[in-house]
Enzyme design. Structure first.
Site, short mmCIF file in Angstrom:
data_model
loop_
_atom_site.label_atom_id
_atom_site.label_comp_id
_atom_site.label_asym_id
_atom_site.label_seq_id
_atom_site.Cartn_x
_atom_site.Cartn_y
_atom_site.Cartn_z
N ASP A 41 2.38 1.83 3.37
CA ASP A 41 3.38 0.89 3.90
C ASP A 41 4.78 1.35 3.56
O ASP A 41 5.71 1.13 4.34
CB ASP A 41 3.22 -0.51 3.28
CG ASP A 41 1.84 -1.08 3.46
OD1 ASP A 41 1.22 -0.82 4.50
OD2 ASP A 41 1.38 -1.78 2.54
N HIS A 74 0.88 -1.18 0.00
CA HIS A 74 0.00 0.00 0.00
C HIS A 74 0.92 1.22 0.00
O HIS A 74 2.04 1.15 0.54
CB HIS A 74 -0.83 0.11 1.28
CG HIS A 74 -1.76 -1.01 1.57
ND1 HIS A 74 -1.36 -2.16 2.19
CD2 HIS A 74 -3.10 -1.15 1.37
CE1 HIS A 74 -2.40 -2.97 2.35
NE2 HIS A 74 -3.47 -2.37 1.86
C1 XLS Z 1 -7.69 -6.40 4.53
C2 XLS Z 1 -7.26 -6.66 3.18
C3 XLS Z 1 -6.11 -5.79 2.67
C4 XLS Z 1 -6.02 -5.87 1.18
C5 XLS Z 1 -5.19 -4.78 0.56
O1 XLS Z 1 -8.45 -7.15 5.11
O2 XLS Z 1 -6.96 -8.01 3.07
O3 XLS Z 1 -4.93 -6.15 3.29
O4 XLS Z 1 -5.51 -7.09 0.75
O5 XLS Z 1 -5.67 -3.53 0.88
#
Ligand code: XLS
Ligand code: CA
Ligand code: CA
Length: 438
Positions: A105, A102
């Site tokens: 991150d 993301h």
């Molecule tokens: C959260 C989601 C997230 C997505 C990406 O529950 O799994 O991590 O994979 O935003």
């Protein structure tokens, strides 16, 4: 460059099922040819930045247990670079072909939109530099449109148009960066695209906003010539009580409504399937049926808990069935298998992080090898084909292809006096057959 917390670990190697080395792959033999191509190209494993580098072990009842040098106080950009260095060191140790992130991150939030975007591009450039001397490629990028309080009522579905515009701007830049880094996909998980109560929610308006937002993303993809896939990630609940992208079937209906079913596919997560009351293989088979299987988030939930625990996978039976449906669907193409999984709160050492991935990789590889045998053997498929075999007779095909109307079917059935006798579904026999491959 300072040594990273992963620098003392050698690269994990394939040593075969007999190996006693806990930090070796026992099933993941990357270049082994299976079903005509190397295992690594079927599986396309990715390491998730958020769980592996950014997660600190805190939960609603307790504080952080994971300490990493980049999580301590200091210049946020310098810390983010330290984190990126450690990330690429972890990728080296695990020797996996892809990673995912993301925006938040990899880069810290700034004091304004301009500063946040500048931080993001600074770190994206840094990642590009790191990628030029590493093997790891980008499976997908995405935007975190759920952590900051501005997104508390959603991003694309926020009642405040300023949040819609802020989110659109963020996604535009995330798509630019994903393209620049050669990403194979761009993912949208509707973190808070849903609602808590209808008392304050205009459902129809929010769905229209979401449909428009996705159309804008698809248009922009074509404008910039991004050749990757756009993927929506279904999840039924958490953090909101009612998420709009509930499951694959719901997402497909939504895509059809906005004419996007040929443009957008799904990124399916095992834990989200469980929360929706489905098995992972159900979600995979449903997506394959509609032609929208894009990519997988590999993890597991806890059937005894009702939330998104994002644990590393451990169930060979269910993973083998999931892989079987992936193979039957013709594989993942540009998608891959992203470890959207985190270590438990007590597993706070860098070594725990490596054990977790080694186990996850091996479980998936072993499951894939088993699934490949099930496909090559053809016995399961033969049982299904036999079950539906009578549909191949011309008199029955006529009921499906539009030749016969309801009254014509009825007239024929009545004149023949048809009286179907029950047929066995052979479930236990087929379950026993699956056990023989494990
Ligand atoms: C959260 C989601 C997230 C997505 C990406 O529950 O799994 O991590 O994979 O935003
Ligand atoms: Ca996920
Ligand atoms: Ca999850």
């Amino acid at each position: 460059m300072a040594k990273s917390v992963f620098s003392t670990f050698p690269t994990v190697k394939f040593e075969g099922p007999q190996s006693d080395n806990a930090l070796a792959y026992r099933y993941y033999e990357a270049d082994k040819i299976v079903l005509g191509k190397p295992l690594a190209e079927h599986l396309r494993f990715a390491v998730a930045f958020w769980h592996s580098l950014a997660m600190n072990g805190s939960d609603p009842f307790g504080s952080a247990t994971i300490e990493r040098p980049w999580m301590t106080a200091g210049d946020p950009i310098a810390q983010a670079k330290l984190k990126a260095d450690a990330a690429f060191d972890l990728f080296r140790v695990l020797d996996l072909p892809f990673y995912t992130f993301h925006d938040r991150d990899i880069a810290p939030e700034g004091g304004s939109l301009k500063e946040s975007l500048a931080n993001f591009h600074t770190l994206a450039d840094y990642l590009q530099q790191k990628m030029s001397s590493a093997k790891t490629k980008l499976l997908w990028g995405t935007a975190n449109l759920f952590s900051h309080p501005r997104f508390m009522a959603g991003a694309a579905t926020n009642p405040d148009p300023a949040v819609f515009a802020y989110s659109a701007t963020t996604v535009k830049h995330c798509m630019d960066v994903t393209k620049a880094l050669g990403g194979a996909n761009y993912v949208l998980w509707g973190g808070r695209e849903g609602y808590e109560t209808l008392l304050n929610t205009d459902l129809a308006h929010e769905l229209k906003q979401l449909g428009r937002f996705l159309s804008l993303v698809v248009n922009y993809k074509h404008n910039i010539g991004f050749t990757g896939q756009i993927l929506v990630e279904p999840k039924p609940k958490e953090p909101t009580a009612h998420q709009y992208d509930f499951d694959t079937a719901t997402v497909y209906g939504f895509l059809k409504e906005y004419g996007l079913e040929k443009e957008v596919k799904v990124n399916l997560e095992a834990n989200h399937a469980l929360l929706a009351g489905h098995s992972f293989e159900h979600e995979i088979a449903t997506a394959a049926t509609f032609g929208i299987l894009g990519s997988l988030d590999i993890n597991r939930g806890d059937p005894l808990l009702g939330w998104d625990t994002d644990q590393f996978p451990a169930d060979l039976y269910s993973m083998a069935l999931s892989m079987y449906h992936v193979i039957k669907a013709g594989g993942l193409g540009m998608g891959g298998m992203n470890f959207d999984a985190k270590v438990r709160r007590q597993s706070f050492t860098p070594e725990d992080m490596i054990h977790a991935h080694v186990g996850g990789v091996d479980l998936c590889a072993r499951a894939f090898l088993i699934a490949a045998k099930m496909v090559e053997d053809g016995k399961l498929q033969a049982a299904v084909d036999a079950r539906y075999g009578d549909w191949n007779k011309p008199e029955n095909t006529a009921m499906l292809d539009g030749t016969l109307s309801l009254d014509q079917i009825a007239a024929k059935a009545e004149s023949q006096g048809i009286w179907p006798s029950p047929r066995s579904g052979k479930q236990e026999q087929l379950e026993n057959l699956v056990q023989r491959y494990l």
